[in-house]
Scaffold this motif. Structure first.
Motif, PDB file in Angstrom:
ATOM      1  N   GLY A 192       7.384  83.381 -69.500  1.00 22.83           N
ATOM      2  CA  GLY A 192       6.089  82.743 -69.272  1.00 22.83           C
ATOM      3  C   GLY A 192       4.945  83.731 -69.195  1.00 22.83           C
ATOM      4  O   GLY A 192       5.081  84.913 -69.515  1.00 22.83           O
ATOM      5  N   THR A 193       3.811  83.225 -68.747  1.00 24.34           N
ATOM      6  CA  THR A 193       2.577  83.999 -68.626  1.00 24.34           C
ATOM      7  C   THR A 193       2.331  84.354 -67.175  1.00 24.34           C
ATOM      8  O   THR A 193       2.474  83.492 -66.292  1.00 24.34           O
ATOM      9  N   TYR A 194       1.954  85.596 -66.917  1.00 25.44           N
ATOM     10  CA  TYR A 194       1.744  86.072 -65.555  1.00 25.44           C
ATOM     11  C   TYR A 194       0.482  86.917 -65.491  1.00 25.44           C
ATOM     12  O   TYR A 194       0.111  87.580 -66.461  1.00 25.44           O
TER      13      TYR A 194
ATOM     14  N   LYS B 198       1.875  84.235 -58.634  1.00 26.48           N
ATOM     15  CA  LYS B 198       3.033  83.810 -59.426  1.00 26.48           C
ATOM     16  C   LYS B 198       3.922  85.003 -59.764  1.00 26.48           C
ATOM     17  O   LYS B 198       5.150  84.935 -59.641  1.00 26.48           O
ATOM     18  N   LEU B 199       3.320  86.095 -60.195  1.00 25.31           N
ATOM     19  CA  LEU B 199       4.084  87.299 -60.520  1.00 25.31           C
ATOM     20  C   LEU B 199       4.829  87.813 -59.296  1.00 25.31           C
ATOM     21  O   LEU B 199       6.032  88.114 -59.360  1.00 25.31           O
ATOM     22  N   CYS B 200       4.110  87.918 -58.175  1.00 20.96           N
ATOM     23  CA  CYS B 200       4.725  88.461 -56.959  1.00 20.96           C
ATOM     24  C   CYS B 200       5.863  87.578 -56.474  1.00 20.96           C
ATOM     25  O   CYS B 200       6.933  88.063 -56.068  1.00 20.96           O
TER      26      CYS B 200
ATOM     27  N   ILE C  92       4.124  87.379 -70.962  1.00 23.41           N
ATOM     28  CA  ILE C  92       2.738  87.705 -71.281  1.00 23.41           C
ATOM     29  C   ILE C  92       2.076  88.129 -69.975  1.00 23.41           C
ATOM     30  O   ILE C  92       2.007  87.339 -69.031  1.00 23.41           O
ATOM     31  N   LEU C  93       1.623  89.368 -69.914  1.00 21.15           N
ATOM     32  CA  LEU C  93       1.037  89.913 -68.691  1.00 21.15           C
ATOM     33  C   LEU C  93      -0.466  90.107 -68.892  1.00 21.15           C
ATOM     34  O   LEU C  93      -0.889  91.002 -69.632  1.00 21.15           O
TER      35      LEU C  93
ATOM     36  N   TYR D 269       0.799  92.238 -73.608  1.00 19.30           N
ATOM     37  CA  TYR D 269      -0.276  92.392 -72.625  1.00 19.30           C
ATOM     38  C   TYR D 269      -1.530  91.658 -73.087  1.00 19.30           C
ATOM     39  O   TYR D 269      -1.973  91.807 -74.224  1.00 19.30           O
ATOM     40  N   SER D 270      -2.086  90.884 -72.180  1.00 18.64           N
ATOM     41  CA  SER D 270      -3.320  90.172 -72.462  1.00 18.64           C
ATOM     42  C   SER D 270      -4.357  90.563 -71.410  1.00 18.64           C
ATOM     43  O   SER D 270      -4.208  91.578 -70.729  1.00 18.64           O
TER      44      SER D 270
END
Length: 306
Positions: free
Chosen positions: A213-215, A274-276, A150-151, A104-105
């Motif tokens: 990836g990063t989201y 992007k996440l959705c 990475i969220l 988590y970021s």
């Protein structure tokens, strides 16, 4: 699937215990050393490495972090160890056996300029130690070669522990009016929502490495801290809490009038498309999560002192 959860006692970690349990064999480790020398202490890279090699989990979900934003300004070494060094240690170990890391970021990796929501490709520019160390942790994970999610999230709240809403209700029970910052904008995001998003995304990604990836992951909509406070206090009056202040008596103040050791980003809006799109999700409005959290803690709020 063998999953290792680090940081299980924080707001997000507590909810992850529930959300991750159906996915497989869940091992939970905090900072205390367990029998066999197992340790989830991110400040001890040697013990962390030994633990990972002993367990060889398929997935590590790292909900541990150094989150004392102001204290980090004078505690750089500790913040760096937990937020920057440890994620790299975990990621490099997982890469050796093709494991997954969920990490988590934060919106603090950005400089908070402008008014548009930032997507995952937006230029970063942290303003303080906390943001710099969280960004360094991200970069260590990405460079490790391990599969990862990475969220980045913002303004996390939960029924468990203290939070902004509880503070506002306590102060509203003591004062006739409140002054709350009105030029920082973001999305209050429930720890329960983050945990459920994590489980959903992890289930999908574990069979599709291209999703690594990063989201950006936060509730939909955006609000200032001031309007957030007004929403919470209005809820309190509807719930019959003995409050002196009303939503109308909450006055907005600029960040410059509320100085703190760490500079806060003014614009914490995150673009979650992007996440959705990647995981077939619809993220609820921030008000739904806040109201649900308040409903859950209502029995402990009825005794707010006058």
């Amino acid at each position: 699937m063998k999953l290792l959860l680090l940081g299980p006692d924080g707001q997000v970690g507590w909810e992850l215990r529930r959300a991750l349990a159906p996915l497989g064999d869940l091992i939970v480790l905090g900072r205390t050393v367990r029998s066999g020398g197992l340790s989830g202490n991110l400040a001890d890279p040697a013990a962390l490495t030994a633990t990972l090699r002993a367990l060889r989990p398929d997935v590590v979900v790292n909900a541990a972090a150094y989150t004392a934003v102001d204290k980090a300004e004078s505690d750089v070494e500790a913040a760096t160890a937990v937020n920057a060094v440890a994620p790299g240690v975990i990621a490099r170990e997982l890469a050796t056996w093709s494991g997954w890391l969920v990490h988590y970021s934060t919106d603090y990796v950005f400089d908070g300029s402008g008014t548009a929501p930032r997507d995952e490709l937006a230029a970063t520019g942290p303003l303080g130690v906390y943001g710099h160390t969280k960004l360094a942790g991200e970069e260590a994970i990405r460079s490790s070669g391990c599969h990862h999610l990475i969220l980045r999230t913002s303004w996390v709240h939960a029924a468990r522990g203290g939070n902004f809403a509880r503070t506002m209700l306590r102060l509203a029970g003591q004062r006739d009016s409140l002054g709350v910052v009105d030029d920082q904008i973001g999305a209050p995001t429930g720890a329960d929502l983050l945990a459920d998003v994590t489980a959903h995304a992890l289930r999908a990604a574990s069979n599709a490495t291209e999703l690594s990836g990063t989201y950006h992951a936060c509730a939909s909509g955006a609000v200032s801290w001031c309007d957030y406070a007004r929403h919470v206090i209005a809820w309190g009056h509807r719930a019959g809490l003995p409050l002196k202040a009303t939503a109308d008596s909450v006055k907005g103040i600029p960040t410059r009038d509320y100085p703190s050791p760490a500079t806060r980003p003014l614009n914490s809006r995150l673009d979650t498309r992007k996440l959705c799109r990647s995981f077939g999700l619809t993220l609820p409005d921030w008000r739904l999560g806040v109201d649900r959290m308040l409903d859950e803690v209502f029995p402990t709020l009825t005794a707010i002192p006058p």
